[in-house]
Design a protein around this motif. Structure first.
Motif, PDB file in Angstrom:
ATOM      1  N   PHE A  31      -9.042  -1.216 -22.390  1.00  0.00           N
ATOM      2  CA  PHE A  31      -8.805   0.223 -22.423  1.00  0.00           C
ATOM      3  C   PHE A  31      -7.332   0.507 -22.718  1.00  0.00           C
ATOM      4  O   PHE A  31      -6.456  -0.307 -22.431  1.00  0.00           O
ATOM      5  CB  PHE A  31      -9.154   0.869 -21.070  1.00  0.00           C
ATOM      6  CG  PHE A  31     -10.586   0.713 -20.652  1.00  0.00           C
ATOM      7  CD1 PHE A  31     -11.554   1.632 -21.032  1.00  0.00           C
ATOM      8  CD2 PHE A  31     -10.975  -0.357 -19.862  1.00  0.00           C
ATOM      9  CE1 PHE A  31     -12.874   1.486 -20.642  1.00  0.00           C
ATOM     10  CE2 PHE A  31     -12.290  -0.511 -19.464  1.00  0.00           C
ATOM     11  CZ  PHE A  31     -13.245   0.411 -19.859  1.00  0.00           C
ATOM     12  N   ASP A 166     -10.301   6.956 -22.868  1.00  0.00           N
ATOM     13  CA  ASP A 166     -10.112   5.781 -22.023  1.00  0.00           C
ATOM     14  C   ASP A 166      -9.552   6.122 -20.650  1.00  0.00           C
ATOM     15  O   ASP A 166      -9.748   5.360 -19.694  1.00  0.00           O
ATOM     16  CB  ASP A 166      -9.153   4.800 -22.710  1.00  0.00           C
ATOM     17  CG  ASP A 166      -9.836   3.984 -23.793  1.00  0.00           C
ATOM     18  OD1 ASP A 166     -11.020   4.248 -24.074  1.00  0.00           O
ATOM     19  OD2 ASP A 166      -9.187   3.079 -24.356  1.00  0.00           O
ATOM     20  N   ASP A 169     -12.656   6.616 -18.868  1.00  0.00           N
ATOM     21  CA  ASP A 169     -13.565   5.474 -18.975  1.00  0.00           C
ATOM     22  C   ASP A 169     -13.118   4.289 -18.128  1.00  0.00           C
ATOM     23  O   ASP A 169     -13.948   3.570 -17.568  1.00  0.00           O
ATOM     24  CB  ASP A 169     -13.690   5.033 -20.434  1.00  0.00           C
ATOM     25  CG  ASP A 169     -14.507   6.006 -21.270  1.00  0.00           C
ATOM     26  OD1 ASP A 169     -15.242   6.819 -20.684  1.00  0.00           O
ATOM     27  OD2 ASP A 169     -14.395   5.955 -22.511  1.00  0.00           O
ATOM     28  N   ALA A 289     -15.511   1.572 -25.612  1.00  0.00           N
ATOM     29  CA  ALA A 289     -14.249   1.076 -25.036  1.00  0.00           C
ATOM     30  C   ALA A 289     -14.034  -0.407 -25.312  1.00  0.00           C
ATOM     31  O   ALA A 289     -12.982  -0.941 -25.032  1.00  0.00           O
ATOM     32  CB  ALA A 289     -14.234   1.322 -23.530  1.00  0.00           C
TER      33      ALA A 289
END
Length: 293
Positions: A31, A166, A169, A289
């Motif tokens: 990420f 990200d 995430d 990702a």
């Protein structure tokens, strides 16, 4: 690449609430590479950003402590638990790697977060000469916190509203894996204290949880105040805003109060609540990702 760790052992071989069909999956995600630093990355909210930055800054050193505490008791573990410990370690190593990247972004946005790592280092130094089972008990308590946080983040998406790409995430990915391995430290504790009385086991784990709770929450609030001071605001109004965020809206700590209290119940086990539906709900969100190795 996802690498499911599967373990075959008859259910009767050990007494635990951990599901027999549990798979601890190694999700080797990347990420935030090439991400532009943003100071208040969580919905433009300095309070919310400070909370998550304070948590993230503790992970690299804290998760190394978790790994060593659990690894110290892997000898003699049954094959299923031994496999789960190996998978737990691999997940925690990946978490550390990714949060180092997130912490670097916080620094690039102008925050000095090194003091948080130093605070964790100083605290862990106090534990250096303690019996290993006490470190395992502290890990078990902190793993319950991370599992509660993970469940809350996945069950209530509002916590990460405004965290773009990200930045959201990474926390959802981490939350999935914290739920998935939430029983490993606890089962290792049951293995390490298998010759103890139920009373001694309950007394030690409960006392450690109370100590861990006081220090963990107290230090994170201090971290938030110190981070916010770098933005300018200080004093009682900032402290009031922090506690309003944690206890009222969105009320992160208030929302985990019941599962926190459940830890003290006789017969508690993290897998008394099977919340793997949260994992399957969010599992498909991570494909974008994954970076090529």
């Amino acid at each position: 690449m996802n690498a499911p760790a599967k373990f075959d052992l008859a259910p009767a071989a050990r007494s635990t609430a951990t599901p027999d069909d549990l798979e601890i999956v190694i999700r080797d995600r990347r990420f935030l590479r090439g991400q532009k630093a943003k100071r208040w990355w969580l919905n433009g909210d300095p309070i919310a950003t400070a909370w998550f930055n304070a948590l993230s800054a503790t992970f690299p050193r804290g998760e190394a402590f978790f790994i060593e505490s659990v690894r110290a008791f892997r000898d003699g573990a049954d094959p299923k638990l031994a496999g789960e410990i190996r998978a737990f370690i691999r997940q925690e190593i990946n978490h550390t790697r990714e949060h180092i990247v997130l912490n670097k972004l916080a620094e690039d946005s102008g925050y000095d977060i090194a003091f948080i790592d130093r605070r964790v280092e100083e605290l862990l130094a106090l534990l250096k000469d303690r019996p290993a089972y006490l470190n395992l008990a502290a890990t078990m308590a902190l793993e319950h916190f991370t599992a509660m946080f993970g469940q809350e983040l996945l069950a209530n998406p509002a916590h990460l509203k405004g965290a773009e790409g990200d930045l959201g995430d990474i926390w959802r990915w981490h939350s999935v894996e914290e739920i998935e391995h939430k029983g490993v430290a606890y089962d290792t504790w049951l293995h390490a204290t298998r010759d103890w009385s139920r009373w001694r086991r309950w007394k030690v784990k409960s006392l450690i949880m109370l100590i861990v709770t006081k220090r963990f929450i107290g230090n994170r609030v201090k971290d938030m105040k110190d981070l916010l001071a770098q933005d300018g605001p200080t004093g009682w109004k900032v402290t009031a805003r922090i506690w309003a965020y944690l206890l009222v809206r969105p009320g992160f700590l208030r929302r985990i109060a019941l599962p926190w209290m459940a830890f003290f119940l006789p017969g508690f086990h993290p897998w008394n609540e099977d919340d793997r539906h949260l994992i399957s709900k969010h599992e498909g969100e991570f494909a974008d990702a994954l970076l090529p190795s």
